[in-house]
Design a protein around this motif. Structure first.
Motif, PDB file in Angstrom:
ATOM      1  N   GLU B   7       0.912  -0.832   0.297  1.00  0.00           N
ATOM      2  CA  GLU B   7      -0.532   0.019   0.107  1.00  0.00           C
ATOM      3  C   GLU B   7       0.954   0.730  -0.354  1.00  0.00           C
ATOM      4  O   GLU B   7       2.242   1.149   0.611  1.00  0.00           O
ATOM      5  N   THR B  97       7.284   6.020  -4.667  1.00  0.00           N
ATOM      6  CA  THR B  97       6.268   6.094  -3.405  1.00  0.00           C
ATOM      7  C   THR B  97       5.614   7.349  -2.975  1.00  0.00           C
ATOM      8  O   THR B  97       6.238   8.340  -3.561  1.00  0.00           O
ATOM      9  N   CYS B  98       4.505   6.905  -2.670  1.00  0.00           N
ATOM     10  CA  CYS B  98       3.338   8.526  -2.993  1.00  0.00           C
ATOM     11  C   CYS B  98       3.260   8.848  -2.063  1.00  0.00           C
ATOM     12  O   CYS B  98       3.309   8.806  -0.672  1.00  0.00           O
ATOM     13  N   PRO B  99       3.755   9.721  -1.678  1.00  0.00           N
ATOM     14  CA  PRO B  99       4.242  11.115  -0.575  1.00  0.00           C
ATOM     15  C   PRO B  99       2.239  10.668   0.501  1.00  0.00           C
ATOM     16  O   PRO B  99       1.613  10.453   0.009  1.00  0.00           O
ATOM     17  N   GLU B 100       2.704  10.769   1.664  1.00  0.00           N
ATOM     18  CA  GLU B 100       1.704  10.928   2.508  1.00  0.00           C
ATOM     19  C   GLU B 100       0.408  11.683   2.707  1.00  0.00           C
ATOM     20  O   GLU B 100      -0.671  10.616   2.324  1.00  0.00           O
ATOM     21  N   SER B 101       0.517  12.808   1.941  1.00  0.00           N
ATOM     22  CA  SER B 101      -1.134  13.788   1.822  1.00  0.00           C
ATOM     23  C   SER B 101      -1.700  13.364   0.740  1.00  0.00           C
ATOM     24  O   SER B 101      -2.509  13.294   1.342  1.00  0.00           O
ATOM     25  N   LEU B 102      -1.089  12.506  -0.426  1.00  0.00           N
ATOM     26  CA  LEU B 102      -1.805  12.626  -1.657  1.00  0.00           C
ATOM     27  C   LEU B 102      -2.390  11.470  -1.330  1.00  0.00           C
ATOM     28  O   LEU B 102      -3.290  10.850  -1.384  1.00  0.00           O
ATOM     29  N   LEU B 103      -1.854  10.557  -0.804  1.00  0.00           N
ATOM     30  CA  LEU B 103      -2.702   8.355  -0.331  1.00  0.00           C
ATOM     31  C   LEU B 103      -2.879   9.173   0.393  1.00  0.00           C
ATOM     32  O   LEU B 103      -4.810   8.194   0.057  1.00  0.00           O
ATOM     33  N   VAL B 104      -3.555   9.919   1.618  1.00  0.00           N
ATOM     34  CA  VAL B 104      -4.169  10.244   1.747  1.00  0.00           C
ATOM     35  C   VAL B 104      -5.463  10.851   1.395  1.00  0.00           C
ATOM     36  O   VAL B 104      -6.919  10.455   1.428  1.00  0.00           O
ATOM     37  N   ARG B 107      -7.173   8.031  -0.605  1.00  0.00           N
ATOM     38  CA  ARG B 107      -8.039   7.067  -0.402  1.00  0.00           C
ATOM     39  C   ARG B 107      -9.472   7.255   0.347  1.00  0.00           C
ATOM     40  O   ARG B 107     -10.544   6.809   0.022  1.00  0.00           O
ATOM     41  N   THR B 108      -9.055   8.704   0.451  1.00  0.00           N
ATOM     42  CA  THR B 108     -10.583   9.427   1.179  1.00  0.00           C
ATOM     43  C   THR B 108     -11.626   9.280  -0.684  1.00  0.00           C
ATOM     44  O   THR B 108     -12.836   9.737  -0.193  1.00  0.00           O
TER      45      THR B 108
END
Lengths: 244, 113
Positions: B7, B97-104, B107-108
């Motif tokens: 993920e 690796t996808c940066p955290e803020s984009l991943l969130v 996901r939203t």
């Protein structure tokens, strides 16, 4: 970047150099938007650079270090400007207060008398939510974003420190934005502490969020998603979609 | 040797004869003994209408994630545009690796909380 002040004679300890290298890179930000890209880009590497330091840290919550307001001749004032340097000092004092509270939460996590359910919650919040998320577990959106802010603030702090230690006078917008990010990270930590039942009095942490409820909602949404995912796979809704 | 996917990985996939469609792995799950990845795919076709626009995440040059996903032009990730592939599918290539803020954000878009 602004003018360089007289050469600093301070030698950066070897263990801190990776953090200052990260900080120096951030000091090249073109504008606020670019700064936030750089802060996030370094948020993973700052964990790697901090981990060996945290292992050596001996934090005595009964005798925290005193942080005084810098005067105009202080190196932080020279690099950041007096007003911003004072904001940084205030935020550092808050961060020490919040850290000591989080140490108490960590002790609770390790205590044999803590219930398994409570320990799970403490572990999820006090560990590394981005890593947990990438391990396929359900992490509430708000927690992921809070943790990201904490990391970005840590990167911003070391960027400000790099400028101060190396005697660089940075542009006012950058100094202010770095300290703003650090202030935000301290508020987020206070928010997390309050959510674990450890109010700190810092920021708006008095309005505590129910972290257990957030985790439950995230897990329920994840389970619902997985049921739809299984259904799609079993019905052949697979492959790469056609461009629309 | 192929690195196992997880993920948050940024990938490129070959699709319909077009190589390099960008995507982000949002969830990996075993279905009937086989491991599948749910992937948010990017498209260079702009959303049609306000509704589709609301249900999309756009990345342009300078946005966090644009470089990490190795994008070369403005790209939209739409809620109506997911892919489901076996994790051992040869068409998937991990690019980062996808940066955290984009991943969130992504996901939203797909209903995670």
């Amino acid at each position: 970047m602004g003018a360089k002040t007289p050469e600093s004679t301070f030698q950066i300890p070897a263990k801190l150099r990776p953090l200052f290298d990260i900080g120096r890179d951030v000091l090249g930000a073109r504008d606020r938007a670019n700064l936030h890209v750089l802060l996030e880009r370094h948020s993973t590497s700052v964990i790697n650079a901090l981990t060996p330091l945290l292992q050596d840290l001996e934090f005595n919550s009964n005798n925290p270090p005193a942080i005084e307001d810098p005067d105009e001749n202080d190196s932080t004032s020279v690099s950041l400007g007096v007003a911003v340097a004072n904001r940084l000092a205030a935020s550092l004092r808050d961060s020490i207060a919040v850290s000591s509270v989080l140490m108490a939460a960590a002790k609770e996590m390790l205590s044999p008398s803590t219930s398994p359910r409570r320990r799970d919650l403490l572990e999820m919040v006090l560990s590394d939510p981005p890593a947990v998320l990438r391990a396929g577990k359900a992490v509430p959106r708000q927690l992921s974003l809070a943790y990201l802010d904490v990391l970005k603030g840590s990167v911003a702090f070391f960027a400000a420190m790099a400028a101060c230690v190396e005697g660089n006078r940075i542009e006012p917008w950058l100094a202010s934005a770095l300290v703003e990010a650090f202030e935000g990270s301290v508020r987020r930590l206070a928010w997390l502490a309050a959510g674990l039942g450890y109010p700190t009095g810092v920021g708006s942490s008095d309005t505590a969020v129910d972290l257990a409820l957030l985790f439950q909602e995230a897990q329920d949404a994840d389970q619902a998603f997985l049921r739809r995912f299984e259904d799609d796979v079993r019905h052949g809704r697979t492959g790469v979609p056609q461009d629309q | 040797m192929k690195v196992p996917l997880r993920e948050g990985d940024a990938i490129k996939a070959t699709a319909g004869g077009k190589p390099g469609r960008p995507g982000v792995i949002l969830r990996i799950h075993v279905v009937d003994g086989l491991e599948w990845a749910f992937i948010a795919f990017g498209s260079t076709v702009a959303p049609k209408g306000a509704e589709q626009d609301r249900q999309s995440v756009v990345l342009g040059a300078g946005n966090i994630g644009f470089d990490e996903l190795r994008l070369t032009e403005i790209t939209w990730f739409k809620a109506t545009f997911p892919g489901r592939l076996r994790t051992d599918d040869d068409c998937i290539h991990r690019v980062g690796t996808c940066p955290e803020s984009l991943l969130v954000q992504l996901r939203t878009l797909f209903g995670f909380r």
